[in-house]
Design an enzyme around this catalytic site. Structure first.
Site, PDB file in Angstrom:
ATOM      1  N   ARG A  42      11.709  -2.200  10.807  1.00  0.00           N
ATOM      2  CA  ARG A  42      10.585  -1.810  11.678  1.00  0.00           C
ATOM      3  C   ARG A  42      10.395  -2.850  12.772  1.00  0.00           C
ATOM      4  O   ARG A  42      10.376  -4.043  12.475  1.00  0.00           O
ATOM      5  CB  ARG A  42       9.299  -1.671  10.847  1.00  0.00           C
ATOM      6  CG  ARG A  42       9.063  -0.258  10.370  1.00  0.00           C
ATOM      7  CD  ARG A  42       7.938  -0.119   9.415  1.00  0.00           C
ATOM      8  NE  ARG A  42       6.665  -0.721   9.812  1.00  0.00           N
ATOM      9  CZ  ARG A  42       5.544  -0.618   9.110  1.00  0.00           C
ATOM     10  NH1 ARG A  42       5.539   0.077   7.979  1.00  0.00           N
ATOM     11  NH2 ARG A  42       4.433  -1.175   9.516  1.00  0.00           N
ATOM     12  N   ARG A  51      -0.322  -9.401  12.976  1.00  0.00           N
ATOM     13  CA  ARG A  51      -0.911  -8.342  12.145  1.00  0.00           C
ATOM     14  C   ARG A  51      -1.783  -8.950  11.045  1.00  0.00           C
ATOM     15  O   ARG A  51      -2.810  -8.380  10.666  1.00  0.00           O
ATOM     16  CB  ARG A  51       0.194  -7.473  11.543  1.00  0.00           C
ATOM     17  CG  ARG A  51       0.875  -6.605  12.599  1.00  0.00           C
ATOM     18  CD  ARG A  51       2.190  -6.054  12.115  1.00  0.00           C
ATOM     19  NE  ARG A  51       2.056  -5.127  11.022  1.00  0.00           N
ATOM     20  CZ  ARG A  51       3.072  -4.779  10.229  1.00  0.00           C
ATOM     21  NH1 ARG A  51       4.265  -5.278  10.419  1.00  0.00           N
ATOM     22  NH2 ARG A  51       2.880  -3.913   9.257  1.00  0.00           N
ATOM     23  N   ARG A  59      -9.464   0.925   8.826  1.00  0.00           N
ATOM     24  CA  ARG A  59      -8.994  -0.435   9.069  1.00  0.00           C
ATOM     25  C   ARG A  59     -10.024  -1.253   9.834  1.00  0.00           C
ATOM     26  O   ARG A  59      -9.801  -2.425  10.101  1.00  0.00           O
ATOM     27  CB  ARG A  59      -7.745  -0.330   9.924  1.00  0.00           C
ATOM     28  CG  ARG A  59      -6.495  -0.833   9.267  1.00  0.00           C
ATOM     29  CD  ARG A  59      -5.408  -0.591  10.263  1.00  0.00           C
ATOM     30  NE  ARG A  59      -4.240  -1.303   9.976  1.00  0.00           N
ATOM     31  CZ  ARG A  59      -3.213  -0.816   9.305  1.00  0.00           C
ATOM     32  NH1 ARG A  59      -3.267   0.390   8.781  1.00  0.00           N
ATOM     33  NH2 ARG A  59      -2.139  -1.526   9.160  1.00  0.00           N
ATOM     34  N   LYS A  88       0.840  -1.214   0.000  1.00  0.00           N
ATOM     35  CA  LYS A  88       0.000   0.000   0.000  1.00  0.00           C
ATOM     36  C   LYS A  88       0.869   1.256   0.000  1.00  0.00           C
ATOM     37  O   LYS A  88       0.660   2.170  -0.794  1.00  0.00           O
ATOM     38  CB  LYS A  88      -0.916   0.035   1.247  1.00  0.00           C
ATOM     39  CG  LYS A  88      -1.816  -1.172   1.400  1.00  0.00           C
ATOM     40  CD  LYS A  88      -2.691  -1.062   2.628  1.00  0.00           C
ATOM     41  CE  LYS A  88      -1.922  -1.077   3.931  1.00  0.00           C
ATOM     42  NZ  LYS A  88      -1.220  -2.343   4.216  1.00  0.00           N
ATOM     43  N   ARG A 109      12.133  -5.912   4.180  1.00  0.00           N
ATOM     44  CA  ARG A 109      11.791  -4.479   4.195  1.00  0.00           C
ATOM     45  C   ARG A 109      12.799  -3.698   5.039  1.00  0.00           C
ATOM     46  O   ARG A 109      13.197  -4.112   6.113  1.00  0.00           O
ATOM     47  CB  ARG A 109      10.387  -4.252   4.743  1.00  0.00           C
ATOM     48  CG  ARG A 109      10.105  -2.744   4.863  1.00  0.00           C
ATOM     49  CD  ARG A 109       8.684  -2.380   4.909  1.00  0.00           C
ATOM     50  NE  ARG A 109       7.948  -2.945   6.003  1.00  0.00           N
ATOM     51  CZ  ARG A 109       6.636  -2.764   6.170  1.00  0.00           C
ATOM     52  NH1 ARG A 109       5.962  -2.036   5.297  1.00  0.00           N
ATOM     53  NH2 ARG A 109       6.014  -3.304   7.182  1.00  0.00           N
TER      54      ARG A 109
HETATM   55  P1  AP5 Z   1       4.898  -1.585   1.736  1.00  0.00           P
HETATM   56  O1  AP5 Z   1       4.562  -0.719   0.586  1.00  0.00           O
HETATM   57  O2  AP5 Z   1       5.717  -1.025   2.837  1.00  0.00           O
HETATM   58  O3  AP5 Z   1       3.581  -2.315   2.292  1.00  0.00           O
HETATM   59  P2  AP5 Z   1       2.389  -1.751   3.132  1.00  0.00           P
HETATM   60  O4  AP5 Z   1       1.171  -2.456   2.612  1.00  0.00           O
HETATM   61  O5  AP5 Z   1       2.376  -0.258   3.149  1.00  0.00           O
HETATM   62  O6  AP5 Z   1       2.806  -2.366   4.531  1.00  0.00           O
HETATM   63  P3  AP5 Z   1       2.722  -1.801   6.005  1.00  0.00           P
HETATM   64  O7  AP5 Z   1       3.414  -2.851   6.856  1.00  0.00           O
HETATM   65  O8  AP5 Z   1       3.240  -0.421   6.116  1.00  0.00           O
HETATM   66  O9  AP5 Z   1       1.206  -1.848   6.232  1.00  0.00           O
HETATM   67  P4  AP5 Z   1       0.489  -1.977   7.541  1.00  0.00           P
HETATM   68  O10 AP5 Z   1      -0.849  -1.710   7.028  1.00  0.00           O
HETATM   69  O11 AP5 Z   1       0.583  -3.208   8.337  1.00  0.00           O
HETATM   70  O12 AP5 Z   1       1.271  -0.957   8.474  1.00  0.00           O
HETATM   71  P5  AP5 Z   1       0.987   0.554   8.817  1.00  0.00           P
HETATM   72  O13 AP5 Z   1       2.265   1.273   8.745  1.00  0.00           O
HETATM   73  O14 AP5 Z   1      -0.177   1.059   8.048  1.00  0.00           O
HETATM   74  O15 AP5 Z   1       5.626  -2.877   1.136  1.00  0.00           O
HETATM   75  C1  AP5 Z   1       6.155  -3.881   1.994  1.00  0.00           C
HETATM   76  C2  AP5 Z   1       7.560  -4.293   1.485  1.00  0.00           C
HETATM   77  O16 AP5 Z   1       7.441  -4.982   0.241  1.00  0.00           O
HETATM   78  C3  AP5 Z   1       8.490  -3.112   1.216  1.00  0.00           C
HETATM   79  O17 AP5 Z   1       9.803  -3.503   1.563  1.00  0.00           O
HETATM   80  C4  AP5 Z   1       8.355  -2.871  -0.296  1.00  0.00           C
HETATM   81  O18 AP5 Z   1       9.547  -2.309  -0.838  1.00  0.00           O
HETATM   82  C5  AP5 Z   1       8.102  -4.281  -0.819  1.00  0.00           C
HETATM   83  N1  AP5 Z   1       7.185  -4.324  -1.943  1.00  0.00           N
HETATM   84  C6  AP5 Z   1       6.095  -3.552  -2.164  1.00  0.00           C
HETATM   85  N2  AP5 Z   1       5.465  -3.925  -3.293  1.00  0.00           N
HETATM   86  C7  AP5 Z   1       6.159  -4.991  -3.784  1.00  0.00           C
HETATM   87  C8  AP5 Z   1       6.012  -5.839  -4.903  1.00  0.00           C
HETATM   88  N3  AP5 Z   1       4.998  -5.710  -5.768  1.00  0.00           N
HETATM   89  N4  AP5 Z   1       6.897  -6.817  -5.067  1.00  0.00           N
HETATM   90  C9  AP5 Z   1       7.904  -6.984  -4.210  1.00  0.00           C
HETATM   91  N5  AP5 Z   1       8.129  -6.224  -3.136  1.00  0.00           N
HETATM   92  C10 AP5 Z   1       7.254  -5.234  -2.919  1.00  0.00           C
HETATM   93  O19 AP5 Z   1       0.509   0.410  10.345  1.00  0.00           O
HETATM   94  C11 AP5 Z   1       1.399   0.012  11.366  1.00  0.00           C
HETATM   95  C12 AP5 Z   1       0.625  -0.151  12.651  1.00  0.00           C
HETATM   96  O20 AP5 Z   1       0.008   1.107  13.034  1.00  0.00           O
HETATM   97  C13 AP5 Z   1      -0.553  -1.143  12.594  1.00  0.00           C
HETATM   98  O21 AP5 Z   1      -0.142  -2.464  12.827  1.00  0.00           O
HETATM   99  C14 AP5 Z   1      -1.462  -0.588  13.711  1.00  0.00           C
HETATM  100  O22 AP5 Z   1      -1.015  -0.995  14.971  1.00  0.00           O
HETATM  101  C15 AP5 Z   1      -1.280   0.908  13.597  1.00  0.00           C
HETATM  102  N6  AP5 Z   1      -2.310   1.529  12.730  1.00  0.00           N
HETATM  103  C16 AP5 Z   1      -2.093   2.144  11.522  1.00  0.00           C
HETATM  104  N7  AP5 Z   1      -3.250   2.577  10.993  1.00  0.00           N
HETATM  105  C17 AP5 Z   1      -4.213   2.220  11.877  1.00  0.00           C
HETATM  106  C18 AP5 Z   1      -5.632   2.363  11.877  1.00  0.00           C
HETATM  107  N8  AP5 Z   1      -6.290   2.957  10.856  1.00  0.00           N
HETATM  108  N9  AP5 Z   1      -6.319   1.872  12.932  1.00  0.00           N
HETATM  109  C19 AP5 Z   1      -5.696   1.282  13.966  1.00  0.00           C
HETATM  110  N10 AP5 Z   1      -4.362   1.105  14.025  1.00  0.00           N
HETATM  111  C20 AP5 Z   1      -3.625   1.566  12.983  1.00  0.00           C
END
Ligand code: AP5
Length: 214
Positions: free
Chosen positions: A160, A171, A92, A17, A127
């Site tokens: 991370r 997660r 979410r 994402k 990552r």
């Molecule tokens: P990346 O683009 O980083 O993936 P992502 O989907 O953004 O992953 P996140 O781990 O950031 O998502 P998340 O939703 O769990 O965490 P968030 O930060 O929102 O890609 C992943 C890796 O793969 C990278 O290394 C990239 O280079 C690689 N990649 C990408 N595309 C690729 C491809 N096609 N092929 C190969 N490699 C690829 O949230 C973190 C925490 O915050 C949550 O766990 C929660 O505790 C809290 N939080 C955040 N938002 C909320 C909410 N709305 N409500 C409650 N808690 C929340």
């Protein structure tokens, strides 16, 4: 002129994402808003709120709805959202989606990036992340041009804390239980488009662009 985009990106942790949000943000000149990044910045600042939310993120749990809804309300009120925005990681839960509706926020598109859990477990091990500017890399799929430093700001790259394999497993459980029902929520509104995440980043980008333009 490109149409106005008020986009939600859904998908499991590590589905890509953030990576796609960054590219769409450049293409449409609209902000990509990551609640995860806002939360990580809050934790890094050492604030009381940061301490509270860290107790959830470190275990792979969701931060309480009321906290993230307040964060999003404040962020969407900023001027740079007037011409569109990308929400990466919000909503979410169904109550978070309902809160967006109650705020009167009009969503134009919802894209769910789908990647199998086994592939996510493998991918997350590679990552790397810049604590200073938030840039995300992958040792194999998106290496930094500056090696183990951030190519944007020169900061040493980190892993991370929530990318620990046991935390990623939690997660994924949380995603399937609490976030996946949103696909139904937005399908019923006629907004949902599915993009199957590809192994090559640029292939996912091409499919995402087609979903937005089609
Ligand atoms: P990346 O683009 O980083 O993936 P992502 O989907 O953004 O992953 P996140 O781990 O950031 O998502 P998340 O939703 O769990 O965490 P968030 O930060 O929102 O890609 C992943 C890796 O793969 C990278 O290394 C990239 O280079 C690689 N990649 C990408 N595309 C690729 C491809 N096609 N092929 C190969 N490699 C690829 O949230 C973190 C925490 O915050 C949550 O766990 C929660 O505790 C809290 N939080 C955040 N938002 C909320 C909410 N709305 N409500 C409650 N808690 C929340």
């Amino acid at each position: 002129m490109a149409r106005k985009l008020n986009l939600i990106l859904l998908g499991a942790p590590g589905a890509g994402k953030g990576t796609q949000a960054e590219l769409i943000s450049e293409r449409y000149s609209i902000p990509a808003i990551s609640t995860g990044q806002i939360i990580r910045d809050e934790i890094a600042s050492g604030s009381a709120l940061g301490e509270t939310v860290k107790s959830y993120t470190s275990k792979g749990e969701l931060v309480p709805d009321s906290v993230v809804i307040d964060i999003i309300k404040a962020r969407l009120a900023k001027d740079d959202c007037a011409n569109g925005f990308i929400l990466d990681g919000f909503p979410r839960t169904v109550p978070q989606a309902a809160a967006l509706d109650e705020m009167g926020v009009e969503i134009t598109d919802v894209i769910s990036i789908e990647v199998a859990d086994e592939d996510i477990m493998t991918r997350m091990g590679g990552r790397r992340y810049c604590k200073k500017c938030g840039a995300t890399y992958h040792v194999k799929y998106k290496p930094s041009a500056a090696g183990d430093k951030c190519q944007n700001c020169g900061e040493e790259l980190s892993i991370r804390p929530d990318d620990d394999p046991e935390v990623v497993k939690s997660r994924l459980v949380v995603y399937h239980e609490q976030t996946e029902p949103l696909k139904d929520f937005y399908e019923k509104k006629g907004l949902l488009k599915i993009v199957i995440g590809q192994e090559k980043l640029e292939d996912t980008t091409a499919l995402t662009a087609a979903a937005l333009e089609g």
